[in-house]
Scaffold this motif. Structure first.
Motif, PDB file in Angstrom:
ATOM      1  N   GLU A   1      48.486  44.388  28.683  1.00  0.00           N
ATOM      2  CA  GLU A   1      49.101  43.042  28.691  1.00  0.00           C
ATOM      3  C   GLU A   1      48.440  41.807  28.175  1.00  0.00           C
ATOM      4  N   GLY A   2      47.123  41.799  27.972  1.00  0.00           N
ATOM      5  CA  GLY A   2      46.397  40.424  27.683  1.00  0.00           C
ATOM      6  C   GLY A   2      46.452  39.602  28.902  1.00  0.00           C
ATOM      7  N   LEU A   3      46.718  39.964  30.107  1.00  0.00           N
ATOM      8  CA  LEU A   3      46.458  39.033  31.007  1.00  0.00           C
ATOM      9  C   LEU A   3      45.257  39.228  32.091  1.00  0.00           C
ATOM     10  N   PHE A   4      44.878  38.379  33.058  1.00  0.00           N
ATOM     11  CA  PHE A   4      44.007  38.747  34.299  1.00  0.00           C
ATOM     12  C   PHE A   4      44.257  37.741  35.284  1.00  0.00           C
ATOM     13  N   ILE A   5      43.932  38.029  36.466  1.00  0.00           N
ATOM     14  CA  ILE A   5      44.268  37.147  37.647  1.00  0.00           C
ATOM     15  C   ILE A   5      43.215  36.466  38.130  1.00  0.00           C
ATOM     16  N   ALA A   6      43.614  34.964  38.235  1.00  0.00           N
ATOM     17  CA  ALA A   6      42.258  34.249  38.866  1.00  0.00           C
ATOM     18  C   ALA A   6      42.748  33.875  40.326  1.00  0.00           C
ATOM     19  N   GLU A   7      41.831  34.045  41.301  1.00  0.00           N
ATOM     20  CA  GLU A   7      42.179  33.739  42.590  1.00  0.00           C
ATOM     21  C   GLU A   7      41.353  32.702  43.278  1.00  0.00           C
ATOM     22  N   GLY A   8      42.082  31.821  43.920  1.00  0.00           N
ATOM     23  CA  GLY A   8      41.411  30.515  44.679  1.00  0.00           C
ATOM     24  C   GLY A   8      41.443  29.668  43.887  1.00  0.00           C
ATOM     25  N   GLU A   9      41.273  28.302  44.346  1.00  0.00           N
ATOM     26  CA  GLU A   9      41.432  27.040  43.709  1.00  0.00           C
ATOM     27  C   GLU A   9      40.189  26.870  42.768  1.00  0.00           C
ATOM     28  N   LYS A  10      39.104  27.134  42.967  1.00  0.00           N
ATOM     29  CA  LYS A  10      37.959  26.870  42.168  1.00  0.00           C
ATOM     30  C   LYS A  10      38.033  27.765  41.027  1.00  0.00           C
ATOM     31  N   VAL A  11      38.279  28.983  41.088  1.00  0.00           N
ATOM     32  CA  VAL A  11      38.141  29.872  39.920  1.00  0.00           C
ATOM     33  C   VAL A  11      39.406  29.563  39.084  1.00  0.00           C
ATOM     34  N   ILE A  12      40.299  29.316  39.771  1.00  0.00           N
ATOM     35  CA  ILE A  12      41.676  28.750  38.705  1.00  0.00           C
ATOM     36  C   ILE A  12      41.269  27.648  37.977  1.00  0.00           C
ATOM     37  N   ARG A  13      40.572  26.609  38.487  1.00  0.00           N
ATOM     38  CA  ARG A  13      40.159  25.495  37.688  1.00  0.00           C
ATOM     39  C   ARG A  13      39.214  25.990  36.772  1.00  0.00           C
ATOM     40  N   ARG A  14      38.334  26.738  37.034  1.00  0.00           N
ATOM     41  CA  ARG A  14      37.256  27.178  35.998  1.00  0.00           C
ATOM     42  C   ARG A  14      37.840  27.865  34.947  1.00  0.00           C
ATOM     43  N   ALA A  15      38.917  28.477  35.040  1.00  0.00           N
ATOM     44  CA  ALA A  15      39.516  29.599  34.005  1.00  0.00           C
ATOM     45  C   ALA A  15      40.156  28.711  32.994  1.00  0.00           C
ATOM     46  N   ARG A  16      40.924  27.568  33.679  1.00  0.00           N
ATOM     47  CA  ARG A  16      41.631  26.480  33.074  1.00  0.00           C
ATOM     48  C   ARG A  16      40.535  25.738  32.156  1.00  0.00           C
ATOM     49  N   ASP A  17      39.634  25.170  32.713  1.00  0.00           N
ATOM     50  CA  ASP A  17      38.535  24.470  32.028  1.00  0.00           C
ATOM     51  C   ASP A  17      38.185  25.349  31.128  1.00  0.00           C
ATOM     52  N   ALA A  18      37.686  26.689  31.185  1.00  0.00           N
ATOM     53  CA  ALA A  18      37.050  27.445  29.999  1.00  0.00           C
ATOM     54  C   ALA A  18      38.006  27.788  28.767  1.00  0.00           C
ATOM     55  N   GLY A  19      39.372  26.993  29.006  1.00  0.00           N
ATOM     56  CA  GLY A  19      40.219  27.401  28.012  1.00  0.00           C
ATOM     57  C   GLY A  19      41.115  28.405  27.956  1.00  0.00           C
ATOM     58  N   TYR A  20      41.319  29.217  28.970  1.00  0.00           N
ATOM     59  CA  TYR A  20      42.293  30.025  29.062  1.00  0.00           C
ATOM     60  C   TYR A  20      43.819  29.594  29.459  1.00  0.00           C
ATOM     61  N   ALA A  21      44.820  29.942  28.827  1.00  0.00           N
ATOM     62  CA  ALA A  21      46.102  29.623  28.895  1.00  0.00           C
ATOM     63  C   ALA A  21      46.710  30.073  30.167  1.00  0.00           C
ATOM     64  N   MET A  22      47.399  29.413  31.106  1.00  0.00           N
ATOM     65  CA  MET A  22      48.054  29.899  32.067  1.00  0.00           C
ATOM     66  C   MET A  22      49.355  30.431  31.982  1.00  0.00           C
ATOM     67  N   ARG A  23      49.607  31.707  32.272  1.00  0.00           N
ATOM     68  CA  ARG A  23      51.032  32.217  32.201  1.00  0.00           C
ATOM     69  C   ARG A  23      51.821  31.616  33.530  1.00  0.00           C
ATOM     70  N   SER A  24      51.331  31.812  34.762  1.00  0.00           N
ATOM     71  CA  SER A  24      52.043  31.039  35.788  1.00  0.00           C
ATOM     72  C   SER A  24      51.189  31.005  36.829  1.00  0.00           C
ATOM     73  N   MET A  25      51.620  30.481  37.940  1.00  0.00           N
ATOM     74  CA  MET A  25      50.855  30.321  39.291  1.00  0.00           C
ATOM     75  C   MET A  25      51.749  30.926  40.555  1.00  0.00           C
ATOM     76  N   LEU A  26      51.202  31.496  41.370  1.00  0.00           N
ATOM     77  CA  LEU A  26      51.840  31.977  42.508  1.00  0.00           C
ATOM     78  C   LEU A  26      51.128  31.214  43.838  1.00  0.00           C
ATOM     79  N   LEU A  27      51.771  30.358  44.479  1.00  0.00           N
ATOM     80  CA  LEU A  27      51.084  29.617  45.488  1.00  0.00           C
ATOM     81  C   LEU A  27      52.095  29.535  46.636  1.00  0.00           C
ATOM     82  N   SER A  28      51.283  29.606  47.977  1.00  0.00           N
ATOM     83  CA  SER A  28      51.706  29.332  49.039  1.00  0.00           C
ATOM     84  C   SER A  28      51.995  27.845  49.333  1.00  0.00           C
ATOM     85  N   ALA A  29      53.022  27.479  50.277  1.00  0.00           N
ATOM     86  CA  ALA A  29      53.283  25.976  50.352  1.00  0.00           C
ATOM     87  C   ALA A  29      52.133  24.891  50.521  1.00  0.00           C
ATOM     88  N   LYS A  30      51.193  25.524  51.240  1.00  0.00           N
ATOM     89  CA  LYS A  30      50.314  24.543  51.786  1.00  0.00           C
ATOM     90  C   LYS A  30      49.192  24.178  50.580  1.00  0.00           C
TER      91      LYS A  30
END
Length: 272
Positions: free
Chosen positions: A34-63
């Motif tokens: 399906e051409g996707l992967f899951i990034a877990e945790g704030e630092k990893v999500i930011r690093r994936a974004r900074d590396a140029g990977y497009a985000m499909r969606s995020m799943l966040l708890s309120a805090k």
């Protein structure tokens, strides 16, 4: 700006990217297809974004919404706000870090493309443990390896566990899959690399004695945990090298061995 959407139904189809994350076999098949992967945790999500990977969606708890607010504000992807209990029902485990993102994969380069500008390359054969994959990528990034090449049967570097263990280093070290094994090693040799096979075999040269840091182009071959490099891979190498051991220890975990060996082949290291 991303849409912030509160979801209360674990069967909501909009959460389908995150279902069954603990089912390794399912996710190994599904995510590349399906051409996707899951990034877990704030630092990893930011690093994936900074590396140029497009985000499909995020799943966040309120805090985590305030913590990730800058990411939410600048991206068009939807953000699903859920309770920790619902996140666990969807994913199959307690999401300790409270933040997941579904990212779009990029097309992989070919080995020949990566080798054009590389000088220090790691080559993995049949490394199927995701923790080891992540640890090797983290060491490769930290110790200046230029690229990683994978045999066709190696595990996926973008599987959630690999990404997490690498702390996002899988995004900073380019990698490719070799076509055929060990035939694909000819591509490496033709690009001017000397193939060094890391093995505990006593017939192998102590790695520092091989002076790999002096070579112009080095490809360091690593095998799977326990079994090591196959006989076919060892035969395809230009030289066997080993890490000297003390106190009766016969070998290291492949992740630890990779870190030691990467330092040994690094150019410009102190005392080299």
């Amino acid at each position: 700006m991303a849409d912030l959407i509160t979801v209360e139904d674990p069967d909501d189809p909009r959460l389908s990217d995150y279902t069954g994350l603990t089912d390794v076999e399912l996710r190994r098949r599904r995510e590349p297809a399906e051409g996707l992967f899951i990034a877990e945790g704030e630092k990893v999500i930011r690093r994936a974004r900074d590396a140029g990977y497009a985000m499909r969606s995020m799943l966040l708890s309120a805090k985590w919404i305030d913590t990730m607010r800058d990411v939410i504000d600048e991206l068009p992807a939807p953000v699903y706000a859920v309770s920790p209990e619902l996140a666990e029902r969807v994913t199959g485990y307690h999401v300790h870090r409270g933040a997941l993102a579904s990212m779009q994969r990029k097309p992989l380069p070919t080995a020949a493309e990566l080798l054009t500008s590389a000088r220090r390359v790691a080559v993995m054969e049949s490394v199927n443990d995701h923790t080891n994959i992540g640890a090797i990528f983290r060491s490769a990034a930290a110790l200046g390896m230029d690229a990683v090449l994978l045999s066709p049967d190696c595990a996926d570097p973008l599987y959630r566990r690999s990404v997490k263990v690498s702390m996002g280093a899988v995004f900073s070290v380019p990698y490719a899959r070799l076509e055929g094994w060990p035939k694909g090693l000819e591509t490496v040799r033709e690009a001017g690399f000397r193939l060094l096979a890391l093995t505990p075999d006593e017939k192998a040269t102590v790695i520092d004695d091989a002076r790999p840091h002096r070579l112009d182009r080095v490809a360091l071959m690593l095998g799977a945990e326990g079994e090591g490099l196959s006989t076919r891979a060892l035969r395809a190498a230009d030289e066997w090298v080993r890490i000297p051991m003390a106190h009766g220890v016969d070998s290291l975990n492949v992740g630890a061995a990779a870190a030691v060996a990467f330092y040994a082949v690094a150019t410009g290291r102190p005392g080299a």
